[in-house]
Design a protein around this motif. Sequence first.
Motif, PDB file in Angstrom:
ATOM      1  N   PRO A   1       0.803  -1.229   0.000  1.00 41.46           N
ATOM      2  CA  PRO A   1       0.000   0.000   0.000  1.00 41.46           C
ATOM      3  C   PRO A   1       0.834   1.277   0.000  1.00 41.46           C
ATOM      4  CG  PRO A   1      -0.117  -1.087   2.146  1.00 41.46           C
ATOM      5  CD  PRO A   1       0.530  -2.052   1.198  1.00 41.46           C
TER       6      PRO A   1
ATOM      7  N   GLY B   1       0.763   4.254  -2.823  1.00 43.36           N
ATOM      8  CA  GLY B   1       0.556   5.650  -2.437  1.00 43.36           C
ATOM      9  C   GLY B   1       1.635   6.561  -2.977  1.00 43.36           C
TER      10      GLY B   1
ATOM     11  N   CYS C   1      -9.063  13.951   1.279  1.00 43.16           N
ATOM     12  CA  CYS C   1      -9.111  12.514   0.996  1.00 43.16           C
ATOM     13  C   CYS C   1      -8.059  11.767   1.812  1.00 43.16           C
ATOM     14  CB  CYS C   1      -8.889  12.263  -0.492  1.00 43.16           C
ATOM     15  SG  CYS C   1     -10.225  12.824  -1.567  1.00 43.16           S
TER      16      CYS C   1
ATOM     17  N   GLY D   1      -9.074   8.961   4.358  1.00 44.57           N
ATOM     18  CA  GLY D   1      -8.614   7.606   4.075  1.00 44.57           C
ATOM     19  C   GLY D   1      -7.725   7.058   5.177  1.00 44.57           C
TER      20      GLY D   1
ATOM     21  N   TRP E   1      -3.713   1.404   3.480  1.00 50.95           N
ATOM     22  CA  TRP E   1      -4.506   1.190   2.265  1.00 50.95           C
ATOM     23  C   TRP E   1      -5.436   2.380   1.995  1.00 50.95           C
ATOM     24  CZ3 TRP E   1      -3.644  -1.920  -1.560  1.00 50.95           C
ATOM     25  CH2 TRP E   1      -2.928  -3.096  -1.349  1.00 50.95           C
ATOM     26  N   GLY E   2      -5.978   2.976   3.054  1.00 47.85           N
ATOM     27  CA  GLY E   2      -6.818   4.154   2.875  1.00 47.85           C
ATOM     28  C   GLY E   2      -6.053   5.315   2.278  1.00 47.85           C
TER      29      GLY E   2
ATOM     30  N   ALA F   1      -5.373   4.677  -1.546  1.00 50.91           N
ATOM     31  CA  ALA F   1      -6.536   4.987  -2.377  1.00 50.91           C
ATOM     32  C   ALA F   1      -6.747   6.489  -2.488  1.00 50.91           C
ATOM     33  CB  ALA F   1      -7.785   4.318  -1.793  1.00 50.91           C
TER      34      ALA F   1
ATOM     35  N   VAL G   1      -4.162   8.180  -4.944  1.00 50.01           N
ATOM     36  CA  VAL G   1      -4.462   7.963  -6.354  1.00 50.01           C
ATOM     37  C   VAL G   1      -5.613   8.875  -6.799  1.00 50.01           C
ATOM     38  CG1 VAL G   1      -5.304   6.284  -8.036  1.00 50.01           C
ATOM     39  CG2 VAL G   1      -3.587   5.599  -6.349  1.00 50.01           C
ATOM     40  N   CYS G   2      -6.632   8.988  -5.965  1.00 43.81           N
ATOM     41  CA  CYS G   2      -7.758   9.889  -6.286  1.00 43.81           C
ATOM     42  C   CYS G   2      -7.287  11.338  -6.351  1.00 43.81           C
ATOM     43  CB  CYS G   2      -8.860   9.738  -5.242  1.00 43.81           C
ATOM     44  SG  CYS G   2      -9.695   8.137  -5.265  1.00 43.81           S
TER      45      CYS G   2
END
Length: 429
Positions: A338, A342, A375, A379, A394-395, A398, A401-402
């Motif tokens: 993860p 990131g 975000c 996350g 992991w949050g 994600a 990437v967003c």
Amino acid sequence: MTTEKEKTRAPAGSARRGIVGRLSWGLADQAASSITNFAVGIYVARSLGLTAFGVFSLAWVTYGVALNVSRGLATDPLMVRFSGVSDAAWRGAVVRSSGTALGVGAALGAASVAAGLALGGRVGPAFACLGAVLPGLLLQDAWRFAFFAAGAGRKAFVNDLVWGVVLVPAMVVSARVGSVAAFVLAWGGAAAVAAVYGCFQSGIRPRLTGAREWLREHRDLGYRYLAENVSNSGASQLRAYGLGAIVGVGAVGVVRGAELLLGPFLAVLMGLSLVTVAEAARVLRRAPHRLGAFCLLLGGGQAVAALLWGGALLLVPDRGGELVLGGVWSSASQLIVPVTLGVAGAGLGTGAAAGLRALGAARRSLRSQLIGSACYVAGGLGGAAVGGTAGSAWGVAAATVCGSAVWWLQLRSALRERHQNPIPEVRTP
């Protein structure tokens, strides 16, 4: 006999060689910075253990906030508006911008000392010592920006090299003391030596009295960049503090240990604007139609490199990992995937961020950063509440990437606006 075609080709070739040369020194400087940061983290992790390393990591992310305040107010405007200008214009700007960085370090350092004295316990001394060394840390960073704005990356590299050399005996002494505070003083004290050396390299003395004039002249960029930078580093700080509260201080050390494994790329991301914003500004002035491709090459190259590095880390045997991180390895190694994703996402986004800053599109870059930071916090803390340390990692992956997607959408809109309205957005003195 020289043809007209050959004449027009020569300047283009010279320009490309100039870009390659400046980027090469930028990579060398970032390598020196990466090695320094990596060595400090590894040495502290091995010397103090997981919990104390978590305390050091809290001081580290707090330094990141101060660094980004200084960059937003002092050195980001310098990079955008004084890259590739005359020597006289550059020197006048550096006198005031470096004075601003020094003033920010003194003000935030005093606040950190006061907070440390009030907190006490295990965390307080680390924050008090951080406050004492903040002026030197921020001034040293300001010299790096100044040298890259002038296209003198070699001087930035030498300055970081001085920091690394002085840091070696300082860390040995702090290891004998065996406290987080001693390591913070050693790290910041070595930076202060490099900051003083930067005055001799440049022949410039920072002028604190020029800070007010600098802030007034560049308030259209400075305050937006301040908000943007602080939202970025503040999000990291909130995530670290929240993770410590939800899972425990040791979890902060685990995440920091995993990030150290990606250290070369995280250090490059942290100081990327030293090279890319200045180069993007030059591309914008000389060949504005190439800015989008230039930014995509920057971001895509970093993302691919991060993925390759993360893949290599997965092949490291436990014995080798323990040799580097000691007891932190067993927990940190579980977060490699993860954290790598990131970092790759963040690397892709930095290409778009460089383009927006070169365009002077502070409103769009601020919007992107605020969305990305929101975000990141959601996350990181939401993942921690659901899945502990791994869930937080992991949050964040994600969310990063967003956030990168938001940066690229904003750059595309800014380039479209520039094409429709070709008035230069970057002011050249």
